[in-house]
Design a protein around this motif. Structure first.
Motif, short mmCIF file in Angstrom:
data_model
loop_
_atom_site.label_atom_id
_atom_site.label_comp_id
_atom_site.label_asym_id
_atom_site.label_seq_id
_atom_site.Cartn_x
_atom_site.Cartn_y
_atom_site.Cartn_z
N CYS A 84 -0.57 4.10 1.95
CA CYS A 84 -1.70 2.88 2.53
C CYS A 84 -0.06 1.55 2.48
O CYS A 84 0.28 1.59 1.43
CB CYS A 84 -2.38 2.85 1.59
N MET A 85 -0.39 0.53 3.66
CA MET A 85 -0.08 -0.68 3.45
C MET A 85 -0.74 -1.46 3.72
O MET A 85 -1.32 -1.79 4.42
CB MET A 85 1.78 -0.14 4.33
N VAL A 86 0.01 -2.48 3.23
CA VAL A 86 -0.73 -4.15 2.96
C VAL A 86 0.58 -4.80 3.42
O VAL A 86 1.56 -4.86 2.59
CB VAL A 86 -1.20 -4.92 1.98
N LYS A 87 0.75 -5.77 5.11
CA LYS A 87 1.68 -6.33 5.15
C LYS A 87 1.18 -7.86 5.18
O LYS A 87 0.48 -7.67 6.64
CB LYS A 87 3.04 -6.08 6.70
N ARG A 88 1.42 -8.88 4.82
CA ARG A 88 1.05 -10.42 4.86
C ARG A 88 2.49 -10.91 5.61
O ARG A 88 4.07 -10.74 4.85
CB ARG A 88 1.12 -10.90 4.03
N LYS A 110 -3.09 -1.05 6.88
CA LYS A 110 -3.27 0.73 7.32
C LYS A 110 -2.79 1.44 6.54
O LYS A 110 -1.84 2.19 5.84
CB LYS A 110 -2.31 0.19 9.13
N CYS A 111 -2.27 2.46 7.40
CA CYS A 111 -1.80 4.07 6.99
C CYS A 111 -0.70 3.77 7.59
O CYS A 111 -0.30 3.03 8.90
CB CYS A 111 -2.43 5.15 7.55
N SER A 138 -6.43 7.29 -1.63
CA SER A 138 -7.25 6.81 -1.15
C SER A 138 -7.90 5.23 -1.41
O SER A 138 -7.96 5.27 -2.53
CB SER A 138 -8.26 8.06 -0.81
N LEU A 139 -7.94 4.78 0.24
CA LEU A 139 -8.61 3.19 0.09
C LEU A 139 -7.66 2.68 -1.30
O LEU A 139 -8.29 1.40 -2.50
CB LEU A 139 -9.88 2.93 -0.40
N CYS A 140 -6.36 2.21 -1.62
CA CYS A 140 -5.78 1.89 -2.65
C CYS A 140 -4.89 0.69 -2.25
O CYS A 140 -4.73 -0.66 -2.35
CB CYS A 140 -4.93 2.30 -2.80
N ASN A 141 -5.22 0.24 -0.62
CA ASN A 141 -3.95 -0.98 0.05
C ASN A 141 -5.90 -2.78 -0.08
O ASN A 141 -6.06 -2.93 1.02
CB ASN A 141 -3.91 -0.46 1.61
N THR A 142 -6.30 -3.04 -1.19
CA THR A 142 -7.05 -4.09 -1.17
C THR A 142 -6.01 -4.99 -1.96
O THR A 142 -7.42 -6.15 -1.17
CB THR A 142 -8.23 -3.36 -2.00
#
Length: 182
Positions: A84-88, A110-111, A138-142
């Motif tokens: 899981c990824m977060v891009k800012r 996103k995945c 799972s659901l860690c990209n918060t």
């Protein structure tokens, strides 16, 4: 004098041995990933939040809002997406005296198949930042896409580094003999 010539010959030979193989074998280095049958059979039950602030608005950016239902942003990841990824993306502006605080421009959750955590920036007066954070549950990209300031590289070529050390040793030896033996 003969000793110095032997050391120079050894340094040159080490340079050739270190340089030529890396050039010859460069064609065999690829980014291909080889998976064993056990890795291929791995079942992917990962779920990640999937949204973009450009399309989904600020609800994608701020997961700390207590009364908002984020369930429509949950996505089952594809078979080859194990992260899981977060891009800012954010920016700052500055002049001679003042630099503004970072302002978010866009955020995406996103995945992902691959994810390299970290930040990089470009620009002078207007500085653009791209930061990526990665997780594997799972659901860690918060989060907000913040990443560690320094992420050690995983692709260090030890052979290349050792060749550079040998070359520098030889150069230092050649430089030092100018002062020691005169």
């Amino acid at each position: 004098m003969i000793m110095i010539e032997k050391i120079e010959t050894i340094c040159f030979a080490l340079f050739i041995l270190c340089t030529i193989p890396s050039l010859c074998f460069a064609q065999y280095l690829t980014n291909a990933v080889h998976k064993t049958s056990a890795a291929t059979e791995r079942v992917n039950d990962l779920y990640c939040y999937s949204c973009e602030t450009m399309e989904d608005g600020l609800n994608c950016a701020d997961f700390s809002v207590g009364n908002y239902n984020f369930s429509h942003m949950i996505k089952k990841c594809k078979a080859d997406e194990f992260v899981c990824m977060v891009k800012r993306f954010s920016y700052t502006m500055s002049n001679e005296n003042v630099t503004t605080s970072p302002k978010m421009w866009s955020l995406e959750r996103k995945c992902a198949v691959n994810c390299e955590p970290g930040c990089f920036s470009i620009g002078e007066r207007t500085k653009l930042y791209a930061c990526t954070s990665c997780c594997e549950k799972s659901l860690c990209n918060t989060g907000t896409g913040d990443s560690p300031k320094h992420v050690p590289s995983k692709n260090i070529n030890l052979f290349f580094i050792s060749c550079l050390l040998y070359q520098n040793t030889c150069l230092l030896f050649n430089f030092s003999k100018l002062f020691i033996f005169r």
